[in-house]
Scaffold this motif. Structure first.
Motif, PDB file in Angstrom:
ATOM      1  N   PHE A 239       0.835  -1.205   0.000  1.00 56.11           N
ATOM      2  CA  PHE A 239       0.000   0.000   0.000  1.00 56.11           C
ATOM      3  C   PHE A 239       0.871   1.256   0.000  1.00 56.11           C
ATOM      4  O   PHE A 239       1.944   1.273   0.582  1.00 56.11           O
ATOM      5  N   GLY A 240       0.396   2.233  -0.729  1.00 61.73           N
ATOM      6  CA  GLY A 240       1.111   3.506  -0.772  1.00 61.73           C
ATOM      7  C   GLY A 240       2.380   3.507  -1.596  1.00 61.73           C
ATOM      8  O   GLY A 240       3.190   4.413  -1.487  1.00 61.73           O
ATOM      9  N   SER A 241       2.572   2.515  -2.454  1.00 61.88           N
ATOM     10  CA  SER A 241       3.830   2.497  -3.200  1.00 61.88           C
ATOM     11  C   SER A 241       3.679   3.113  -4.585  1.00 61.88           C
ATOM     12  O   SER A 241       4.672   3.381  -5.250  1.00 61.88           O
ATOM     13  N   GLY A 242       2.447   3.358  -5.024  1.00 59.84           N
ATOM     14  CA  GLY A 242       2.298   4.070  -6.292  1.00 59.84           C
ATOM     15  C   GLY A 242       1.559   3.327  -7.396  1.00 59.84           C
ATOM     16  O   GLY A 242       1.659   3.698  -8.561  1.00 59.84           O
ATOM     17  N   LYS A 243       0.784   2.318  -7.060  1.00 58.46           N
ATOM     18  CA  LYS A 243       0.023   1.616  -8.090  1.00 58.46           C
ATOM     19  C   LYS A 243      -0.985   2.541  -8.749  1.00 58.46           C
ATOM     20  O   LYS A 243      -1.060   2.639  -9.964  1.00 58.46           O
ATOM     21  N   THR A 244      -1.758   3.215  -7.921  1.00 56.78           N
ATOM     22  CA  THR A 244      -2.832   4.035  -8.460  1.00 56.78           C
ATOM     23  C   THR A 244      -2.284   5.230  -9.233  1.00 56.78           C
ATOM     24  O   THR A 244      -2.760   5.538 -10.330  1.00 56.78           O
ATOM     25  N   VAL A 245      -1.257   5.874  -8.675  1.00 56.46           N
ATOM     26  CA  VAL A 245      -0.698   7.029  -9.376  1.00 56.46           C
ATOM     27  C   VAL A 245      -0.152   6.588 -10.730  1.00 56.46           C
ATOM     28  O   VAL A 245      -0.398   7.235 -11.759  1.00 56.46           O
ATOM     29  N   GLU A 266     -11.517  -0.200  -4.751  1.00 58.88           N
ATOM     30  CA  GLU A 266     -10.581   0.772  -4.188  1.00 58.88           C
ATOM     31  C   GLU A 266     -11.351   1.982  -3.647  1.00 58.88           C
ATOM     32  O   GLU A 266     -12.517   1.901  -3.350  1.00 58.88           O
ATOM     33  N   ARG A 267     -10.664   3.128  -3.535  1.00 60.78           N
ATOM     34  CA  ARG A 267     -11.227   4.256  -2.806  1.00 60.78           C
ATOM     35  C   ARG A 267     -12.168   5.122  -3.645  1.00 60.78           C
ATOM     36  O   ARG A 267     -11.909   5.367  -4.819  1.00 60.78           O
ATOM     37  N   PHE A 428      10.046   8.416  -6.768  1.00 64.49           N
ATOM     38  CA  PHE A 428       8.876   8.047  -7.570  1.00 64.49           C
ATOM     39  C   PHE A 428       9.204   8.168  -9.040  1.00 64.49           C
ATOM     40  O   PHE A 428       9.945   9.055  -9.416  1.00 64.49           O
ATOM     41  N   GLN A 506      10.584  10.692 -11.477  1.00 67.01           N
ATOM     42  CA  GLN A 506       9.713  11.547 -12.267  1.00 67.01           C
ATOM     43  C   GLN A 506       8.506  11.884 -11.424  1.00 67.01           C
ATOM     44  O   GLN A 506       7.802  10.989 -10.946  1.00 67.01           O
ATOM     45  N   ASN A 507       8.291  13.159 -11.236  1.00 65.88           N
ATOM     46  CA  ASN A 507       7.224  13.594 -10.340  1.00 65.88           C
ATOM     47  C   ASN A 507       5.910  13.743 -11.098  1.00 65.88           C
ATOM     48  O   ASN A 507       5.770  14.602 -11.966  1.00 65.88           O
ATOM     49  N   ALA A 508       4.956  12.891 -10.735  1.00 65.24           N
ATOM     50  CA  ALA A 508       3.663  12.910 -11.416  1.00 65.24           C
ATOM     51  C   ALA A 508       2.919  14.221 -11.202  1.00 65.24           C
ATOM     52  O   ALA A 508       2.004  14.547 -11.947  1.00 65.24           O
ATOM     53  N   TYR A 509       3.309  14.955 -10.173  1.00 70.45           N
ATOM     54  CA  TYR A 509       2.560  16.168  -9.839  1.00 70.45           C
ATOM     55  C   TYR A 509       3.204  17.436 -10.381  1.00 70.45           C
ATOM     56  O   TYR A 509       2.720  18.530 -10.158  1.00 70.45           O
TER      57      TYR A 509
ATOM     58  N   TYR B 319      -4.291  -0.189   2.976  1.00 68.94           N
ATOM     59  CA  TYR B 319      -4.797  -0.359   1.625  1.00 68.94           C
ATOM     60  C   TYR B 319      -6.113   0.396   1.398  1.00 68.94           C
ATOM     61  O   TYR B 319      -6.577   0.527   0.279  1.00 68.94           O
ATOM     62  N   ARG B 348      -1.931  10.681   1.161  1.00 69.74           N
ATOM     63  CA  ARG B 348      -2.156  10.626  -0.277  1.00 69.74           C
ATOM     64  C   ARG B 348      -2.905  11.823  -0.805  1.00 69.74           C
ATOM     65  O   ARG B 348      -2.932  12.057  -1.999  1.00 69.74           O
TER      66      ARG B 348
HETATM   67  N1  LIG Z   1       5.039   9.069  -9.881  1.00 73.42           N
HETATM   68  C1  LIG Z   1       4.786   9.662  -8.700  1.00 73.42           C
HETATM   69  N2  LIG Z   1       5.117  10.952  -8.507  1.00 73.42           N
HETATM   70  C2  LIG Z   1       4.885  11.565  -7.354  1.00 73.42           C
HETATM   71  N3  LIG Z   1       4.324  10.981  -6.317  1.00 73.42           N
HETATM   72  C3  LIG Z   1       3.959   9.700  -6.422  1.00 73.42           C
HETATM   73  C4  LIG Z   1       4.177   8.977  -7.614  1.00 73.42           C
HETATM   74  N4  LIG Z   1       3.733   7.726  -7.418  1.00 73.42           N
HETATM   75  C5  LIG Z   1       3.253   7.670  -6.161  1.00 73.42           C
HETATM   76  N5  LIG Z   1       3.386   8.858  -5.550  1.00 73.42           N
HETATM   77  C6  LIG Z   1       3.015   9.176  -4.161  1.00 73.42           C
HETATM   78  O1  LIG Z   1       2.732   7.985  -3.462  1.00 73.42           O
HETATM   79  C7  LIG Z   1       1.421   8.019  -2.907  1.00 73.42           C
HETATM   80  C8  LIG Z   1       0.799   6.664  -2.937  1.00 73.42           C
HETATM   81  O2  LIG Z   1       0.606   6.245  -4.246  1.00 73.42           O
HETATM   82  P1  LIG Z   1      -0.661   5.384  -4.678  1.00 73.42           P
HETATM   83  O3  LIG Z   1      -1.897   5.937  -4.092  1.00 73.42           O
HETATM   84  O4  LIG Z   1      -0.587   5.235  -6.156  1.00 73.42           O
HETATM   85  O5  LIG Z   1      -0.333   4.008  -3.954  1.00 73.42           O
HETATM   86  P2  LIG Z   1      -0.986   2.600  -4.208  1.00 73.42           P
HETATM   87  O6  LIG Z   1       0.124   1.675  -4.523  1.00 73.42           O
HETATM   88  O7  LIG Z   1      -2.083   2.692  -5.194  1.00 73.42           O
HETATM   89  O8  LIG Z   1      -1.536   2.239  -2.771  1.00 73.42           O
HETATM   90  P3  LIG Z   1      -2.858   1.398  -2.398  1.00 73.42           P
HETATM   91  O9  LIG Z   1      -2.545  -0.029  -2.652  1.00 73.42           O
HETATM   92  O10 LIG Z   1      -3.055   1.636  -0.949  1.00 73.42           O
HETATM   93  O11 LIG Z   1      -3.963   1.906  -3.237  1.00 73.42           O
HETATM   94  C9  LIG Z   1       0.698   9.052  -3.716  1.00 73.42           C
HETATM   95  O12 LIG Z   1      -0.319   9.638  -2.978  1.00 73.42           O
HETATM   96  C10 LIG Z   1       1.803  10.039  -4.067  1.00 73.42           C
HETATM   97  O13 LIG Z   1       1.987  10.925  -2.994  1.00 73.42           O
END
Ligand SMILES: Nc1ncnc2c1ncn2[C@@H]1O[C@H](COP(=O)(O)OP(=O)(O)OP(=O)(O)O)[C@@H](O)[C@H]1O
Ligand SMILES: [Mg+2]
Lengths: 588, 462
Positions: A239-245, A266-267, A428, A506-509, B319, B348
């Motif tokens: 969780f929180g590693s960046g799948k959704t982003v 998901e959320r 990221f 690479q910063n998605a934001y 999660y 997030r």
């Molecule tokens: N490419 C990126 N650039 C900048 N920030 C990022 C990037 N990818 C992820 N992040 C940061 O990491 C946070 C968590 O990413 P994300 O919500 O995609 O996690 P996730 O793997 O989908 O977690 P979960 O399984 O809980 O849904 C984001 O809110 C953002 O702050």
């Protein structure tokens, strides 16, 4: 969601015998597997998932609180199907294709139950332009005409499962999706809408091997671990590693023509974010709002699990439909683990024998059937289209050895391994460059040679080599400190750092860095390579690693990421690097 | 109402009743003991011949001779404005000696899902006055941001400090607080109550107390009562509500207990396979709704068994929630309060609530740069233990010092210290300025020129 007619007409009404969560049992009902039924007085939608003697076991797509034994159950005799036709784009649906916007109108801000809503508007008129004329032969899948749906042209096709025929009349003008636009010589009439059962893949003429990359604008993906158009990728991570982003970045910037985004378990806020943001974002190629090419499916974690199970099929069927028109479609499923868990939950309610970690024994089969629906194809009408599938995986405890991750990796060709260690330090995208892989590299080489640069493949291989080397050196550094390394290897460590911090991060934001086209990726990597060449040469000439690391101009390189018209700045930096190294060498 | 005396089996919190009228799934059940005591329960499984009831209190005293009444409706919560300032049991009954609550409405406690299309995007920055939250893991209105802690750590203080200091700069509205205790000790509960009284927060709070010696199964409904109240206050009365749920670990234990009693196939570590979905049905009840004024912000607290963040309770929570604030034992041992470890912490929704127009344009990049510096400095500590400080390069030595500074100046602050976001960001720049400016690769040059203490031109003029 609508239902699709089957041949056998069956009888009809039964009664509920038992209710325990999303799974209910009915008796005195004639039913076949996967028939859609209406459950209880409120006629909640459900689907037959098991038949055991007189007991018909049904998964219900809505909350079952308050339902009692003895209430009626009605079999529609149809199977779960989606409505396909103009009106799909820009929509947001729940897992069974009910438009969420319509549900807000019908029942307010919260999702109550017992409300049905068709997937497409049946009152809106679309301007239909025919592409066949009377007397033409038409076959399954033939494009009959088109509708300008958004900036995307919607090609209206003869359904894939009907007989060929000859056009008697083809209309032109404004029609609802239900009105007949085409009549064949044998009297068959077709409207724009077609219905397709979600659990059945739509047929194609031929499946081909992918050879063109899906350009995502994300450097680590395009540069190191590309996915092909029509390919499959998995993105597992804690969780929180960046799948959704990452998935959202792909939905925004990848050069697909149509995007289907499934928020599966998901959320809610993440879907709202897409809904709020996409209409304001522009496709970097066409300049059109991104929402216009997008279909969203949102069955969030607190919406019924049975509908979560269905959401993935709803999404892929819509994707296949656009593929059949000849479009490149990319589909993101976030997260396939929640889908697998929905299967597990339903399976355990059926008291099926559990497999690994409680998942049903058919987990692997379901996953591979799903990913098999991706591909680059020649559709029935001869158009070339593709569905690329990118699935997020959410392994418990971030442990990739669990069944969903493992079964997924056996099927997909690209593995983007997210790494909590990287995300914790805000590197990221937190994709681990040592564990990830793409099996498309070879197939895509020609494309890069022609479209990016004949140097590209070599440059990529060089970067991977440096990163690999760094990993080995880091093990030594952890034991003895970096000063103990030979000088050339100290330079390697510095070059690797630059690849990581400049190229991979690479910063998605960031407004500019969120998307990086291939030519900028190439220029950036080339500049790092240039530094490396200067540096190794200087080191051989006797310049110390400290002096090399101290070269000032290289510190400006990361700024390139944030500059839109970076070329003049980059040229300046490269010139300064040259000058600085010249000075160092002559001093040495 | 008909009363059945057909109990056939009692196992743990479950009561099995035979040959009843058709009973609705999730229906509220009253079980009448021989002395007239009434215990409440809910239908988990219903069929022609057998109904399974989960009892919220202990099953002590229930026997085959007890009477069972089916109420014909699912569990409803009476809600009203008057609830503010009241203390209720974990089952929703007043326990502060005050009068019964006169309901303005009776609401289903399960709560329907907010239609994602109707959600409003959270974007209002909440200043908690804690740098490690505001600066690096910003909370916004409508977010669900849990505190991951462990036994013996000061998570309650952190939660209280947030509840006390939380404000939206530029807005005069205060937060209403809904506090739900699940299985915490009387002592801990008193600690919360005293702080609420001390600061006057009690007047705008609704408190639900299920304490350690209250029935475990009641914990299943306590958070649902609390969230139903919160939604009412937020979406019907237009208030901004902060919900504190503690301790979610006890909630999950109760869930496991029921799963075991039902002889379900257990998932990881014996917790039910549907725990993700069940937790989501609580955590997702946070947010905003387009066109409505109020908001529900959630701060669940959980204690990680064995300090293990991969344990199913923190794992499934992480999660679902929109980040997490991780309270850390090492920092606590070093005497640092609040012992928040920023590295595994995350918000997030941060990006939506910060930057120009919300906090300050440099916020994101300062935060990223501090993370990068602290992470690297922290790693170097391991190396120093092996090779000594002397073997470090100048760059590494500075990073190592940065990590110490970061913990001692940025993380550490007083229990009553309420830093503004300006203070927090300026402090960030001050610490970053100890590193060579070339090393600030996450920040663009314009921002450096504007805010870096050594470069900012404005500073000269001030
Ligand atoms: N490419 C990126 N650039 C900048 N920030 C990022 C990037 N990818 C992820 N992040 C940061 O990491 C946070 C968590 O990413 P994300 O919500 O995609 O996690 P996730 O793997 O989908 O977690 P979960 O399984 O809980 O849904 C984001 O809110 C953002 O702050
Ligand atoms: Mg996610």
């Amino acid at each position: 969601m609508e239902v699709k007619e089957k041949k056998a007409k069956v009888a009809k009404q039964g009664v509920l015998k038992r209710i325990a969560g999303p799974v209910v049992t009915a008796v005195n009902l004639d039913a076949h597997m996967y028939d859609v039924v209406k459950v209880g007085k409120e006629a909640l939608m459900g689907e037959v998932i098991k038949i055991q003697g007189d007991n018909i076991i049904i998964q219900v797509y809505e909350d079952t609180s308050g339902i009692r034994p003895g209430e009626p159950v009605e079999n529609t005799g149809l199977s779960l199907a989606v409505e396909l036709g103009p009106g799909l784009l820009t929509s947001i649906y729940d897992g069974i294709q009910r438009p969420l916007a319509v549900l807000v109108d019908k029942m307010g801000n919260f999702i109550e139950r017992g409300v049905s809503a068709p997937g497409l508007s049946h009152t809106k008129k679309w301007s239909f332009k025919p592409l066949v004329k009377s007397g033409d032969n038409v076959e399954p899948g033939t494009i009959l005409g088109e509708v300008q749906e958004t900036n995307i042209v919607h090609r209206v096709m003869l359904p894939p499962n009907v007989k060929a025929g000859i056009v008697k009349t083809i209309k032109s003008g404004d029609f609802t999706v239900d009105e007949t636009i085409c009549i064949l010589n044998d009297g068959r009439e077709y409207p724009m809408i077609q219905r397709w059962p979600v659990r059945v893949p739509r047929p194609v003429k031929e499946k081909m091997n992918p050879t063109i990359p899906l350009i995502t604008g994300q450097r680590i993906l395009d540069g190191l671990f590309p996915i092909a158009k029509g390919g499959t990728a998995a993105i597992p991570g804690p969780f929180g590693s960046g799948k959704t982003v990452t998935q959202q970045q792909l939905a925004k910037w990848s050069d697909a023509e149509i995007v289907v985004y499934i928020g599966c378990g998901e959320r809610g806020n993440e879907m709202t974010e897409v809904l709020t943001e996409f209409p304001h974002l522009e496709d970097p190629k066409s300049g059109k709002p991104l929402m216009e090419r997008t279909v969203l499916i949102a069955n969030t974690s607190n919406m019924p699990v049975a509908a979560r199970e269905a959401s993935v099929y709803t999404g892929i069927t819509i994707a296949e439909y656009f593929r059949d028109m000849g479009y490149d479609v990319s589909l993101m499923a976030d997260s396939t683990s929640r889908w697998a868990e929905a299967m597990r939950e339903i399976s355990s309610r059926l008291e099926e024998m559990p497999g690994e970690e409680g998942y049903p024994a058919y987990l692997a089969a379901r996953l591979s059937e799903f990913y098999e629906r991706a591909g680059l194809v020649i559709s029935l009408n001869g158009a070339r289209g593709s569905v690329s599938v990118i699935g997020a995986v959410s392994p418990p405890g971030g442990d990739f050895s669990e069944p969903v991750t493992q079964n997924t990796l056996r099927i997909v060709k690209v593995f983007w391994a997210l790494d909590a260690k990287l995300s914790q330090r805000r590197h990221f995208p937190a994709i681990n460059w040592l564990n990830s892989y793409s099996l498309y590299l070879e197939a895509l080489q020609d494309y890069y040679d022609k479209e990016v640069s004949p140097e590209w493949n070599k440059l990529r291989a060089w970067a991977m080599e440096v990163l690999q080397k760094e990993a080995e050196l880091q093990e030594i550094v952890q034991l003895v400190g970096s000063d103990a390394l030979p000088e050339s290897e100290q330079v390697t460590i510095e070059v690797a750092r630059m690849i990581r911090e400049i190229f991979l991060q690479q910063n998605a934001y960031d407004a500019v860095d969120t998307f990086c086209d291939m030519s900028k990726q190439y220029d950036m990597m080339k500049a790092i390579k240039l530094f490396a060449e200067f540096a190794y040469a200087a080191q051989l000439a006797g310049v110390s690693p400290a002096q090399i690391i101290g070269v000032k101009s290289k510190n400006d390189l990361p700024q390139i990421k944030f500059i839109k018209d970076y070329k003049p700045e980059l040229a300046k930096i490269e010139k300064q690097m040259d000058a600085e190294f010249n000075a160092l060498r002559s001093a040495a | 109402m008909k009363e059945y005396r057909t109990i056939s089996k009692i196992a743990g919190p479950l009561v099995f009743v035979e040959k009843t009228e058709p009973v609705a799934y999730q229906e509220l059940v009253n079980i009448v003991l021989f002395d007239g005591t009434i215990k409440r329960g809910q239908v988990l499984d219903t069929s022609d011949d057998l109904v399974v009831v989960q009892v919220f209190e202990t099953t002590t005293g229930i026997g085959r001779d007890s009477g069972v009444r089916f109420t014909g409706e699912t569990i409803k919560m009476p809600v009203g404005r008057e609830m503010l300032g009241r203390i209720l049991s974990g089952g929703g009954k007043p326990i502060d000696g005050g009068p019964e609550i006169v309901p303005e409405k009776r609401l289903d406690i399960t709560g329907a899902a907010i239609n994602p299309y109707a959600r409003g995007m959270p974007a209002d920055f909440i200043q908690t006055g804690i740098s490690t939250i505001d600066g690096t893991n910003t909370l916004v209105r409508g977010q669900k941001l849990p505190i991951f802690s462990a036994a013996g750590l000061p998570h309650n203080n952190v939660a209280l400090q947030i509840a006390r200091q939380a404000k939206v700069p530029g807005s005069t509205e205060t937060f209403a607080v809904v506090f739900a205790a699940m299985g915490i000790t009387k002592e801990e509960a008193n600690y919360f109550m005293q702080d609420f009284e001390r600061t006057g927060a009690l007047e705008r709070a609704v408190v639900f107390l299920n304490l350690a010696d209250d029935p475990a199964v009641e914990r299943i409904i306590t958070p649902r009562l609390a969230l139903t109240t919160a939604e009412y206050l937020a979406f019907e009365l237009g208030m901004h509500v902060l919900v504190i749920l503690t301790d979610m670990t006890n909630y999950c234990e109760a869930l496991r207990q029921i799963g075991a009693a039902r002889e379900e196939v257990p998932g990881r570590r014996g917790y039910p396979g549907y725990m993700y979905t069940d937790l989501a049905s609580l955590y997702e009840r946070a947010g905003m709704i387009k066109g409505l004024k109020g908001s529900v912000t959630q701060i669940p607290i959980l204690t990680m068994p064995g300090d293990d963040i991969t344990h199913p309770i923190p794992d499934l929570t992480g999660y679902i929630t929109e980040g997490q604030i991780v309270v850390n034992r090492d920092l606590h041992r070093k005497g640092i309060y609040p012992p928040i470890n920023v590295l595994p912490s995350l918000s997030r929704l941060m990006n939506l609530g910060i930057g120009k127009g919300h906090t300050r344009e440099d916020h994101k990049k300062v935060s990223d740069q501090m993370y990068a510096g602290y992470a690297e400095g922290n790693d170097l500590r391991g190396l120093v233990a092996i090779v000594g400080k002397d073997a470090l390069s100048e760059r590494d030595r500075l990073l190592l010092e940065f990590a110490d500074l970061f913990e001692n100046r940025f993380v550490r602050q007083g229990y009553d210290e309420d830093r503004t976001i300006e203070d927090t960001l300026n402090l960030g720049w001050e610490l970053l300025s100890t590193l060579p400016v070339e090393q600030l690769t996450r920040i663009d040059r314009d921002l450096i020129n504007k805010y870096h203490p050594k470069f900012k031109t404005g500073a000269m003029k001030e």
